[in-house]
Each structure stands twice: as C-alpha cells, then as structure tokens.
Design a protein around this motif. Structure first.
Motif, PDB file in Angstrom:
ATOM      1  N   MET A   1       0.850  -1.175   0.000  1.00 29.00           N
ATOM      2  CA  MET A   1       0.000   0.000   0.000  1.00 29.00           C
ATOM      3  C   MET A   1       0.891   1.232   0.000  1.00 29.00           C
ATOM      4  O   MET A   1       1.837   1.328   0.777  1.00 29.00           O
ATOM      5  CB  MET A   1      -0.898  -0.029   1.249  1.00 29.00           C
ATOM      6  N   ILE A   2       0.552   2.175  -0.859  1.00 26.18           N
ATOM      7  CA  ILE A   2       1.279   3.437  -0.928  1.00 26.18           C
ATOM      8  C   ILE A   2       0.285   4.565  -0.659  1.00 26.18           C
ATOM      9  O   ILE A   2      -0.717   4.705  -1.366  1.00 26.18           O
ATOM     10  CB  ILE A   2       1.955   3.630  -2.295  1.00 26.18           C
ATOM     11  N   VAL A   3       0.571   5.355   0.354  1.00 21.63           N
ATOM     12  CA  VAL A   3      -0.289   6.470   0.743  1.00 21.63           C
ATOM     13  C   VAL A   3       0.423   7.768   0.400  1.00 21.63           C
ATOM     14  O   VAL A   3       1.583   7.958   0.750  1.00 21.63           O
ATOM     15  CB  VAL A   3      -0.597   6.437   2.258  1.00 21.63           C
ATOM     16  N   GLU A   4      -0.288   8.654  -0.299  1.00 20.30           N
ATOM     17  CA  GLU A   4       0.261   9.963  -0.637  1.00 20.30           C
ATOM     18  C   GLU A   4      -0.762  11.040  -0.304  1.00 20.30           C
ATOM     19  O   GLU A   4      -1.955  10.863  -0.548  1.00 20.30           O
ATOM     20  CB  GLU A   4       0.581  10.048  -2.124  1.00 20.30           C
TER      21      GLU A   4
ATOM     22  N   LEU B   1     -15.380   3.096   6.578  1.00 11.96           N
ATOM     23  CA  LEU B   1     -14.839   4.353   7.120  1.00 11.96           C
ATOM     24  C   LEU B   1     -15.906   5.430   7.133  1.00 11.96           C
ATOM     25  O   LEU B   1     -16.718   5.529   6.207  1.00 11.96           O
ATOM     26  CB  LEU B   1     -13.637   4.824   6.292  1.00 11.96           C
ATOM     27  N   SER B   2     -15.891   6.261   8.150  1.00  9.57           N
ATOM     28  CA  SER B   2     -16.875   7.339   8.244  1.00  9.57           C
ATOM     29  C   SER B   2     -16.422   8.605   7.511  1.00  9.57           C
ATOM     30  O   SER B   2     -17.221   9.502   7.284  1.00  9.57           O
ATOM     31  CB  SER B   2     -17.158   7.659   9.710  1.00  9.57           C
ATOM     32  N   GLU B   3     -15.162   8.664   7.123  1.00 13.44           N
ATOM     33  CA  GLU B   3     -14.640   9.814   6.402  1.00 13.44           C
ATOM     34  C   GLU B   3     -15.148   9.805   4.965  1.00 13.44           C
ATOM     35  O   GLU B   3     -15.674   8.814   4.473  1.00 13.44           O
ATOM     36  CB  GLU B   3     -13.103   9.811   6.398  1.00 13.44           C
ATOM     37  N   LYS B   4     -14.959  10.911   4.276  1.00 16.61           N
ATOM     38  CA  LYS B   4     -15.339  11.006   2.868  1.00 16.61           C
ATOM     39  C   LYS B   4     -14.360  10.163   2.049  1.00 16.61           C
ATOM     40  O   LYS B   4     -13.154  10.396   2.077  1.00 16.61           O
ATOM     41  CB  LYS B   4     -15.300  12.469   2.418  1.00 16.61           C
ATOM     42  N   THR B   5     -14.885   9.155   1.334  1.00 17.27           N
ATOM     43  CA  THR B   5     -14.040   8.246   0.560  1.00 17.27           C
ATOM     44  C   THR B   5     -14.621   8.046  -0.825  1.00 17.27           C
ATOM     45  O   THR B   5     -15.821   8.256  -1.048  1.00 17.27           O
ATOM     46  CB  THR B   5     -13.922   6.870   1.242  1.00 17.27           C
ATOM     47  N   GLU B   6     -13.762   7.614  -1.750  1.00 19.41           N
ATOM     48  CA  GLU B   6     -14.235   7.215  -3.065  1.00 19.41           C
ATOM     49  C   GLU B   6     -13.201   6.316  -3.731  1.00 19.41           C
ATOM     50  O   GLU B   6     -12.017   6.359  -3.404  1.00 19.41           O
ATOM     51  CB  GLU B   6     -14.552   8.422  -3.953  1.00 19.41           C
ATOM     52  N   ILE B   7     -13.680   5.497  -4.646  1.00 26.08           N
ATOM     53  CA  ILE B   7     -12.819   4.616  -5.427  1.00 26.08           C
ATOM     54  C   ILE B   7     -12.769   5.171  -6.839  1.00 26.08           C
ATOM     55  O   ILE B   7     -13.814   5.363  -7.474  1.00 26.08           O
ATOM     56  CB  ILE B   7     -13.368   3.173  -5.429  1.00 26.08           C
ATOM     57  N   CYS B   8     -11.561   5.438  -7.323  1.00 25.89           N
ATOM     58  CA  CYS B   8     -11.347   5.973  -8.675  1.00 25.89           C
ATOM     59  C   CYS B   8     -10.421   5.018  -9.416  1.00 25.89           C
ATOM     60  O   CYS B   8      -9.191   5.154  -9.326  1.00 25.89           O
ATOM     61  CB  CYS B   8     -10.741   7.366  -8.626  1.00 25.89           C
ATOM     62  N   GLY B   9     -10.995   4.031 -10.077  1.00 22.82           N
ATOM     63  CA  GLY B   9     -10.180   3.029 -10.752  1.00 22.82           C
ATOM     64  C   GLY B   9      -9.441   2.184  -9.736  1.00 22.82           C
ATOM     65  O   GLY B   9     -10.047   1.536  -8.896  1.00 22.82           O
TER      66      GLY B   9
ATOM     67  N   ASN C   1      -1.057   5.152   6.598  1.00 23.95           N
ATOM     68  CA  ASN C   1      -0.757   3.786   6.174  1.00 23.95           C
ATOM     69  C   ASN C   1      -0.993   2.814   7.329  1.00 23.95           C
ATOM     70  O   ASN C   1      -1.629   1.767   7.155  1.00 23.95           O
ATOM     71  CB  ASN C   1       0.683   3.700   5.664  1.00 23.95           C
ATOM     72  N   ILE C   2      -0.513   3.165   8.500  1.00 23.39           N
ATOM     73  CA  ILE C   2      -0.694   2.319   9.685  1.00 23.39           C
ATOM     74  C   ILE C   2      -2.179   2.218  10.056  1.00 23.39           C
ATOM     75  O   ILE C   2      -2.684   1.140  10.357  1.00 23.39           O
ATOM     76  CB  ILE C   2       0.143   2.853  10.868  1.00 23.39           C
ATOM     77  N   PHE C   3      -2.883   3.340  10.003  1.00 27.51           N
ATOM     78  CA  PHE C   3      -4.312   3.355  10.318  1.00 27.51           C
ATOM     79  C   PHE C   3      -5.083   2.433   9.367  1.00 27.51           C
ATOM     80  O   PHE C   3      -5.873   1.590   9.806  1.00 27.51           O
ATOM     81  CB  PHE C   3      -4.859   4.777  10.242  1.00 27.51           C
ATOM     82  N   LEU C   4      -4.854   2.584   8.070  1.00 32.28           N
ATOM     83  CA  LEU C   4      -5.569   1.760   7.097  1.00 32.28           C
ATOM     84  C   LEU C   4      -5.182   0.284   7.213  1.00 32.28           C
ATOM     85  O   LEU C   4      -6.038  -0.589   7.109  1.00 32.28           O
ATOM     86  CB  LEU C   4      -5.307   2.270   5.675  1.00 32.28           C
TER      87      LEU C   4
END
Length: 91
Positions: free
Chosen positions: A1-4, A36-44, A81-84
C-alpha cells in the motif's frame, strides 16, 4: 500500500487532508469505502480519502510544520498507512 497526500488546507472554514492510496485490491477498497466514516471514493485502482480536522488537531498549522512541511507530510502518510493497515486487519 502506498499512501500519498495529494491536497491539504482549508475548505469552507474546515481544515482537511486528502489522501490517495494505491496498491489495494478492489475488495480492500470496497471494504474501506463502506466501513470508514470519512469522505471516501474509489477511482479506478486508487482509493481516495478526505479527512477533516478542527484547528487544534490539524497537523500542518504550527509554525514548525510550515518550516518542515515535507517531514510533516511524510509522517502523516506513514500514520495513515498504519491506520488503514490496522483497519484492514478486521476484513
């Protein structure tokens, strides 16, 4: 996993950080998107998450953060990254 971190700042008076996460399977992204309760979306093949903070908890508002922003961004990416990762353990 790569978080930016792709964006951060103030929007409509709210402090926010927007993250882009790659390297997740579709099942992992769907799980995070639904749980997750935060605003999320999947883009591809990218999972996006936008978190809002009050001023006291916003990590980029201090004078030290403004002078060493790259260090603070790196730390926030590691923390997300750790949270996810820990959240995905429940999958």
């Amino acid at each position: 996993m790569i978080v930016e971190i792709v964006d951060y700042g103030v929007e409509s008076g709210k402090y926010f950080i927007e993250y882009s996460v790659s390297g997740l399977s579709l099942n992992q992204m769907e799980f995070l998107n639904s749980e997750l309760s935060e605003k999320t979306e999947i883009c591809g093949d990218i999972f996006k998450i936008k978190m809002y903070f009050n001023e006291k908890l916003y990590p980029f508002q201090s004078d030290v953060a403004k002078m060493r922003i790259d260090d603070f961004i790196a730390r926030e990416e590691i923390e997300m990254n750790i949270f996810l990762s820990s959240f995905l353990e429940d999958m």
